[in-house]
Design a protein around this motif. Structure first.
Motif, PDB file in Angstrom:
ATOM      1  N   GLU A 288       0.826  -1.210   0.000  1.00 37.43           N
ATOM      2  CA  GLU A 288       0.000   0.000   0.000  1.00 37.43           C
ATOM      3  C   GLU A 288       0.858   1.258   0.000  1.00 37.43           C
ATOM      4  OE1 GLU A 288      -3.829   1.825   2.413  1.00 37.43           O
ATOM      5  OE2 GLU A 288      -2.823  -0.006   3.099  1.00 37.43           O
ATOM      6  N   ALA A 291       1.959   1.765  -3.574  1.00 36.01           N
ATOM      7  CA  ALA A 291       0.844   2.317  -4.366  1.00 36.01           C
ATOM      8  C   ALA A 291       0.553   3.759  -3.981  1.00 36.01           C
ATOM      9  CB  ALA A 291      -0.398   1.451  -4.162  1.00 36.01           C
ATOM     10  N   ALA A 292       0.700   4.086  -2.674  1.00 36.84           N
ATOM     11  CA  ALA A 292       0.458   5.468  -2.232  1.00 36.84           C
ATOM     12  C   ALA A 292       1.485   6.421  -2.816  1.00 36.84           C
ATOM     13  CB  ALA A 292       0.480   5.525  -0.706  1.00 36.84           C
ATOM     14  N   TRP A 293       2.781   5.913  -3.025  1.00 38.37           N
ATOM     15  CA  TRP A 293       3.803   6.793  -3.601  1.00 38.37           C
ATOM     16  C   TRP A 293       3.437   7.177  -5.024  1.00 38.37           C
ATOM     17  CZ3 TRP A 293       7.264   6.599  -7.693  1.00 38.37           C
ATOM     18  CH2 TRP A 293       8.258   7.575  -7.676  1.00 38.37           C
ATOM     19  N   TRP A 294       2.925   6.166  -5.800  1.00 37.39           N
ATOM     20  CA  TRP A 294       2.513   6.479  -7.166  1.00 37.39           C
ATOM     21  C   TRP A 294       1.295   7.412  -7.160  1.00 37.39           C
ATOM     22  CZ3 TRP A 294       5.474   5.685 -11.153  1.00 37.39           C
ATOM     23  CH2 TRP A 294       6.460   4.676 -11.109  1.00 37.39           C
ATOM     24  N   ARG A 295       0.354   7.154  -6.262  1.00 41.27           N
ATOM     25  CA  ARG A 295      -0.806   8.052  -6.186  1.00 41.27           C
ATOM     26  C   ARG A 295      -0.393   9.454  -5.775  1.00 41.27           C
ATOM     27  NH1 ARG A 295      -3.242   3.547  -3.678  1.00 41.27           N
ATOM     28  NH2 ARG A 295      -2.926   4.510  -1.626  1.00 41.27           N
ATOM     29  N   GLY A 296       0.639   9.552  -4.878  1.00 48.22           N
ATOM     30  CA  GLY A 296       1.103  10.872  -4.464  1.00 48.22           C
ATOM     31  C   GLY A 296       1.657  11.663  -5.627  1.00 48.22           C
ATOM     32  N   THR A 298       0.757  11.469  -8.796  1.00 45.67           N
ATOM     33  CA  THR A 298      -0.397  11.950  -9.573  1.00 45.67           C
ATOM     34  C   THR A 298      -1.103  13.099  -8.855  1.00 45.67           C
ATOM     35  OG1 THR A 298      -0.684   9.701 -10.399  1.00 45.67           O
ATOM     36  CG2 THR A 298      -2.521  11.227 -10.708  1.00 45.67           C
ATOM     37  N   ASP A 299      -1.255  12.960  -7.541  1.00 46.88           N
ATOM     38  CA  ASP A 299      -1.907  14.026  -6.778  1.00 46.88           C
ATOM     39  C   ASP A 299      -1.101  15.316  -6.844  1.00 46.88           C
ATOM     40  OD1 ASP A 299      -3.875  12.255  -6.139  1.00 46.88           O
ATOM     41  OD2 ASP A 299      -3.025  11.740  -4.162  1.00 46.88           O
ATOM     42  N   TRP A 302      -1.745  16.947 -10.161  1.00 42.46           N
ATOM     43  CA  TRP A 302      -3.041  17.625 -10.225  1.00 42.46           C
ATOM     44  C   TRP A 302      -3.084  18.855  -9.323  1.00 42.46           C
ATOM     45  CZ3 TRP A 302      -6.392  17.344 -13.851  1.00 42.46           C
ATOM     46  CH2 TRP A 302      -6.531  16.179 -14.617  1.00 42.46           C
ATOM     47  N   PRO A 445       0.841   9.543   3.316  1.00 42.20           N
ATOM     48  CA  PRO A 445       0.173   8.283   2.901  1.00 42.20           C
ATOM     49  C   PRO A 445       0.615   7.096   3.713  1.00 42.20           C
ATOM     50  CG  PRO A 445       0.848   9.573   0.988  1.00 42.20           C
ATOM     51  CD  PRO A 445       1.441  10.258   2.189  1.00 42.20           C
TER      52      PRO A 445
END
Length: 517
Positions: A288, A291-296, A298-299, A302, A445
């Motif tokens: 997790e 995955a949170a690093w990749w989502r970070g 993208t965030d 944005w 995260p």
């Protein structure tokens, strides 16, 4: 298997005879009925006495009516006397009226005779004097007769008043005597009723006393017999209860031992399963976190997009502001300062969340002024010079207003209290404890994933003491890691570290048996 003894099933064995309490309740019920009958008789006697008092009051009311009738008769006699006196006064008034008429006639006759002849004047005067004397005598006679009638009327009124007074006094005396006699009779009847009630009460009290003494003697004898029977039955029941209790205690001890063994086995299985789940949870947390690093990333992209849009909009607005400064005659080396000042004012207003509308209004007004002036040919050599003057004044007012508002925003920012600062030493202690830099945010995260994994773990055992937690660790086959211990017991990592250190080094426990915090 334990045996349950119901007390309701022992009653047929003990006996169905009435208990002393039931006998006492029956005696009290009979005594209450006797007292109720005595109270009803006393109430009847009091009602008879009240009826006698009401008859006396009725007789008193009738006597009062007769006295009022005598008073009305005396008033009628007085009215008749007043009417006769009024007739006498009318007669006197009539005589005075006749005398006045005669005097008028005499004056008229004397006047006529005076006009006839001087010779007859003396005779007329004598005749008039004679007539006047006759009239005066007549009037005096009538007045005396009227006075006599008035005196007679006054005497009749006085006599009537005396008769009325005597009649009133006589009626009052008779009424008082009758009322006194009736009151004495009513008091005598009430006293007789009171004595009868007292006598009945005394007789009932004596009867109740005798019955109570007799009941007490009978109850005492019955209580002695029942006490002996109850003692024998109680001894037998105690023996039965002791046997049942011994059997129940033995069965409960066996059940408790079996339950403790089963509970220990279940607890050991649950702890082994929790350790396995903690290992799986650590693997899931690692996945997790990645995955949170990749989502970070993208965030963050944005989050940067609005600032890119804002920079593009400010760049477009800055071009119009720069051209407006050049249009009003500002040197090209200094003209960029106008868009810089407007854009910095707008960004300052956005960050302070204050003066946003005035900043956007100034930015829109400057761009509109330039584009409208440029489209209408104001900046051309043959353009309107008055419009250029208005635009120059507008530009000067714009940067003066910007200086004023930026100064106000900076003053408000200096006096604004800091709200979101953490308590002193809290961030530093957490950074040192977890090996993180002091500036790291607590809601990263990774920390969020840890909080979610902690919420999905076993129920919290943080309310248990350190000794109890050490006992649970000793029951395990092997000591878990710090993270697994914290997840297993629902405690912090610091406390889990201290517990594991104490479990590995029992000789370092404090004198109270607690692990050092």
């Amino acid at each position: 298997m334990s045996t349950v003894v119901d007390l309701a099933t022992l009653r047929p064995v003990i006996g169905a005879e009435p208990t002393p309490a039931e006998l006492l309740a029956d005696a009290r019920s009979e005594a209450a009925q006797i007292v109720a009958a005595a109270r009803a008789e006393a109430a009847r006697l009091l009602a008879d006495a009240a009826a006698g008092v009401e008859q006396a009051r009725a007789a008193e009311t009738a006597a009062e009516g007769r006295r009022a009738q005598h008073e009305r008769r005396a008033l009628r006699v007085k009215e008749v006397a007043d009417a006769e006196a009024s007739g006498a006064v009318d007669l006197v008034n009539s005589a005075r009226t006749q005398a006045a008429e005669l005097l008028d006639q005499a004056h008229a006759l004397a006047g006529r005779r005076r006009t006839d002849a001087e010779t007859a004047y003396a005779k007329a005067l004598e005749l008039a004097e004679e007539v006047r004397s006759l009239a005066r005598d007549r009037a005096d006679a009538l007045l005396r007769a009227a006075n006599e009638k008035v005196a007679l009327a006054d005497a009749a009124v006085k006599a009537a008043e005396a008769d009325i007074d005597v009649t009133r006094r006589r009626a009052t005396i008779e009424l008082d005597e009758e009322l006194t006699a009736r009151r004495r009779a009513a008091e005598t009847q009430a006293e007789e009723a009171r004595r009868a009630a007292d006598q009945a009460r005394g007789e009932l009290q004596a009867e109740l006393t005798a019955m109570s003494e007799q009941f007490d003697r009978e109850q005492q004898d019955q209580r002695g017999q029942e006490a002996a029977e109850l003692a024998a039955r109680r001894e037998a029941a105690e023996k039965d209860a002791a046997a049942v209790k011994a059997a129940a205690v033995k069965a409960a001890a066996e059940i408790r031992q079996n339950a403790e063994k089963e509970s220990a086995r279940l607890i050991a299985d649950a702890q082994r399963k929790q350790l396995a789940a903690a290992g799986l949870l650590e693997q899931a947390e690692d996945r997790e976190q990645r995955a949170a690093w990749w989502r970070g990333g993208t965030d963050r992209a944005w989050k940067a997009a609005p600032w890119v849009a804002l920079a593009a909009a400010i760049g477009l607005a800055a071009s119009g502001e720069y051209e407006l400064a050049r249009m009003v005659g500002i040197h090209e080396a200094v003209a960029p300062l106008l868009p810089v000042s407007i854009d910095i004012y707008a960004i300052t207003a956005f960050r302070a969340r204050k003066d946003v509308r005035p900043a956007l209004s100034i930015m829109a007004a400057t761009n509109l002024a330039y584009h409208l002036a440029e489209r209408s040919g104001v900046g051309d050599p043959g353009g309107d010079h008055r419009a250029i003057l208005f635009l120059t004044a507008f530009v000067v007012l714009v940067f003066v207003a910007i200086v004023w508002r930026v100064h106000s925003l900076l003053g408000d920012h200096e006096h604004q209290p800091v709200k979101d600062a953490p308590p002193p030493g809290k961030g530093q202690s957490q950074g040192r404890r977890q090996g993180q830099p002091q500036g790291r945010r607590k809601d990263s995260p990774k920390d969020t994933a840890k909080d979610r994994s902690k919420d999905r773990g076993s129920p919290s055992l943080a309310h248990l003491s350190d000794d109890e937690l050490l006992d649970r660790l000793a029951a395990l086959d092997a000591l878990p890691s710090v993270r697994s211990t914290a997840s297993l017991f629902g405690i912090s990592k610091d406390r889990a570290t201290n517990l594991l250190h104490a479990a590995k080094n029992p000789q370092q426990l404090t004198p109270t048996g607690r692990t050092p915090r």
